[in-house]
Design a protein around this motif. Structure first.
Motif, PDB file in Angstrom:
ATOM      1  N   VAL A   1       0.868  -1.168   0.000  1.00 14.79           N
ATOM      2  CA  VAL A   1       0.000   0.000   0.000  1.00 14.79           C
ATOM      3  C   VAL A   1       0.910   1.225   0.000  1.00 14.79           C
ATOM      4  O   VAL A   1       1.737   1.383   0.904  1.00 14.79           O
ATOM      5  N   ALA A   2       0.759   2.069  -1.011  1.00 13.73           N
ATOM      6  CA  ALA A   2       1.619   3.245  -1.163  1.00 13.73           C
ATOM      7  C   ALA A   2       0.796   4.523  -1.132  1.00 13.73           C
ATOM      8  O   ALA A   2      -0.205   4.634  -1.838  1.00 13.73           O
ATOM      9  N   LYS A   3       1.225   5.464  -0.311  1.00 17.99           N
ATOM     10  CA  LYS A   3       0.608   6.799  -0.265  1.00 17.99           C
ATOM     11  C   LYS A   3       1.437   7.724  -1.145  1.00 17.99           C
ATOM     12  O   LYS A   3       2.636   7.913  -0.915  1.00 17.99           O
ATOM     13  N   LYS A   4       0.785   8.293  -2.151  1.00 16.53           N
ATOM     14  CA  LYS A   4       1.469   9.234  -3.039  1.00 16.53           C
ATOM     15  C   LYS A   4       1.560  10.595  -2.345  1.00 16.53           C
ATOM     16  O   LYS A   4       0.627  11.002  -1.679  1.00 16.53           O
ATOM     17  N   ASN A   5       2.662  11.277  -2.494  1.00 14.80           N
ATOM     18  CA  ASN A   5       2.875  12.610  -1.921  1.00 14.80           C
ATOM     19  C   ASN A   5       2.552  12.671  -0.420  1.00 14.80           C
ATOM     20  O   ASN A   5       1.691  13.441   0.003  1.00 14.80           O
ATOM     21  N   PRO A   6       3.232  11.888   0.393  1.00 12.59           N
ATOM     22  CA  PRO A   6       2.947  11.893   1.831  1.00 12.59           C
ATOM     23  C   PRO A   6       3.349  13.216   2.480  1.00 12.59           C
ATOM     24  O   PRO A   6       4.312  13.855   2.050  1.00 12.59           O
ATOM     25  N   PRO A   7       2.607  13.628   3.513  1.00 13.80           N
ATOM     26  CA  PRO A   7       2.915  14.897   4.180  1.00 13.80           C
ATOM     27  C   PRO A   7       4.045  14.744   5.205  1.00 13.80           C
ATOM     28  O   PRO A   7       3.831  14.782   6.410  1.00 13.80           O
ATOM     29  N   ILE A   8       5.266  14.569   4.706  1.00 13.54           N
ATOM     30  CA  ILE A   8       6.395  14.341   5.621  1.00 13.54           C
ATOM     31  C   ILE A   8       7.453  15.435   5.536  1.00 13.54           C
ATOM     32  O   ILE A   8       8.566  15.276   6.023  1.00 13.54           O
ATOM     33  N   GLY A   9       7.113  16.542   4.901  1.00 17.16           N
ATOM     34  CA  GLY A   9       8.028  17.683   4.889  1.00 17.16           C
ATOM     35  C   GLY A   9       9.242  17.497   4.007  1.00 17.16           C
ATOM     36  O   GLY A   9      10.316  17.991   4.319  1.00 17.16           O
ATOM     37  N   GLY A  10       9.096  16.782   2.922  1.00 19.00           N
ATOM     38  CA  GLY A  10      10.198  16.597   1.989  1.00 19.00           C
ATOM     39  C   GLY A  10       9.659  16.225   0.624  1.00 19.00           C
ATOM     40  O   GLY A  10       8.474  15.979   0.450  1.00 19.00           O
ATOM     41  N   ASP A  11      10.560  16.185  -0.347  1.00 23.64           N
ATOM     42  CA  ASP A  11      10.166  15.832  -1.707  1.00 23.64           C
ATOM     43  C   ASP A  11      10.242  14.313  -1.859  1.00 23.64           C
ATOM     44  O   ASP A  11      11.252  13.772  -2.298  1.00 23.64           O
ATOM     45  N   VAL A  12       9.149  13.636  -1.475  1.00 21.11           N
ATOM     46  CA  VAL A  12       9.088  12.178  -1.525  1.00 21.11           C
ATOM     47  C   VAL A  12       7.897  11.793  -2.407  1.00 21.11           C
ATOM     48  O   VAL A  12       6.773  12.241  -2.164  1.00 21.11           O
ATOM     49  N   ALA A  13       8.135  10.990  -3.418  1.00 28.00           N
ATOM     50  CA  ALA A  13       7.071  10.610  -4.357  1.00 28.00           C
ATOM     51  C   ALA A  13       6.004   9.761  -3.687  1.00 28.00           C
ATOM     52  O   ALA A  13       4.816   9.917  -3.948  1.00 28.00           O
ATOM     53  N   GLU A  14       6.428   8.844  -2.823  1.00 27.99           N
ATOM     54  CA  GLU A  14       5.475   7.990  -2.123  1.00 27.99           C
ATOM     55  C   GLU A  14       6.153   7.297  -0.953  1.00 27.99           C
ATOM     56  O   GLU A  14       7.372   7.210  -0.891  1.00 27.99           O
ATOM     57  N   VAL A  15       5.327   6.833  -0.042  1.00 24.62           N
ATOM     58  CA  VAL A  15       5.799   5.982   1.043  1.00 24.62           C
ATOM     59  C   VAL A  15       4.930   4.727   0.991  1.00 24.62           C
ATOM     60  O   VAL A  15       3.729   4.808   0.726  1.00 24.62           O
ATOM     61  N   SER A  16       5.542   3.565   1.171  1.00 26.74           N
ATOM     62  CA  SER A  16       4.755   2.342   1.047  1.00 26.74           C
ATOM     63  C   SER A  16       5.096   1.344   2.137  1.00 26.74           C
ATOM     64  O   SER A  16       6.171   1.390   2.742  1.00 26.74           O
ATOM     65  N   VAL A  17       4.133   0.464   2.358  1.00 24.53           N
ATOM     66  CA  VAL A  17       4.283  -0.639   3.306  1.00 24.53           C
ATOM     67  C   VAL A  17       3.972  -1.917   2.543  1.00 24.53           C
ATOM     68  O   VAL A  17       2.996  -1.971   1.784  1.00 24.53           O
ATOM     69  N   THR A  18       4.802  -2.932   2.710  1.00 27.07           N
ATOM     70  CA  THR A  18       4.581  -4.226   2.079  1.00 27.07           C
ATOM     71  C   THR A  18       4.532  -5.290   3.159  1.00 27.07           C
ATOM     72  O   THR A  18       5.392  -5.320   4.042  1.00 27.07           O
ATOM     73  N   MET A  19       3.495  -6.140   3.075  1.00 25.32           N
ATOM     74  CA  MET A  19       3.345  -7.225   4.043  1.00 25.32           C
ATOM     75  C   MET A  19       2.957  -8.496   3.296  1.00 25.32           C
ATOM     76  O   MET A  19       2.337  -8.439   2.229  1.00 25.32           O
ATOM     77  N   LYS A  20       3.311  -9.640   3.893  1.00 23.53           N
ATOM     78  CA  LYS A  20       3.024 -10.923   3.261  1.00 23.53           C
ATOM     79  C   LYS A  20       2.662 -11.937   4.330  1.00 23.53           C
ATOM     80  O   LYS A  20       3.236 -11.925   5.425  1.00 23.53           O
ATOM     81  N   GLU A  21       1.680 -12.796   4.018  1.00 25.57           N
ATOM     82  CA  GLU A  21       1.294 -13.867   4.940  1.00 25.57           C
ATOM     83  C   GLU A  21       0.954 -15.107   4.158  1.00 25.57           C
ATOM     84  O   GLU A  21       0.427 -15.038   3.043  1.00 25.57           O
ATOM     85  N   LYS A  22       1.223 -16.253   4.777  1.00 25.41           N
ATOM     86  CA  LYS A  22       0.830 -17.557   4.217  1.00 25.41           C
ATOM     87  C   LYS A  22      -0.300 -18.115   5.065  1.00 25.41           C
ATOM     88  O   LYS A  22      -0.403 -17.831   6.248  1.00 25.41           O
ATOM     89  N   ARG A  23      -1.124 -18.919   4.426  1.00 26.54           N
ATOM     90  CA  ARG A  23      -2.214 -19.573   5.134  1.00 26.54           C
ATOM     91  C   ARG A  23      -1.652 -20.637   6.051  1.00 26.54           C
ATOM     92  O   ARG A  23      -0.757 -21.325   5.806  1.00 26.54           O
TER      93      ARG A  23
END
Length: 118
Positions: A96-118
């Motif tokens: 899940v990636a947030k485009k243009n996050p409000p973090i006070g810098g020139d960052v295109a996106e911030v993302s989180v990646t998670m994975k699970e197995k059954r």
């Protein structure tokens, strides 16, 4: 075993810790990959023998519509919902990636990646 991938699902949502993020919203990109046994589907050509990617898209949209402070929380909800609703799925990976996050810098996106197995 095989995989199905939904790439760059574009969604406007209202996640974030700041009050303004809940009011203004932001653009998000979601990438989803599931692993399942697709051998039978390759022989039968029947939707009932595979993981319906329309279902996967709907799960992502439904979970992204529920406000959360953290992207980790949204990603976990997507994973849990996929494992609950798509019984053939053995593994889920979501970003899940947030485009243009409000973090006070020139960052295109911030993302989180998670994975699970059954």
């Amino acid at each position: 075993m095989g995989s199905i991938r939904l790439k760059n699902i574009k969604i406007y949502a209202f996640h974030g810790c700041l009050v303004e993020e809940g009011q203004i919203g932001s653009d998000y990109l979601v990438n989803l990959k599931v692993k399942a046994n697709l051998k039978n589907a390759s022989k039968t050509d029947a939707l009932v023998d595979t993981v319906d990617y329309v279902l996967l898209q709907n799960i992502v949209r439904q979970e992204m519509a529920v406000r959360a402070k953290l992207l980790e929380h949204v990603a976990k909800r997507i994973i849990d919902s996929v494992l609950l609703q798509a019984e053939m799925v053995n593994e889920v990976k979501v970003s899940v990636a947030k485009k243009n996050p409000p973090i006070g810098g020139d960052v295109a996106e911030v993302s989180v990646t998670m994975k699970e197995k059954r």
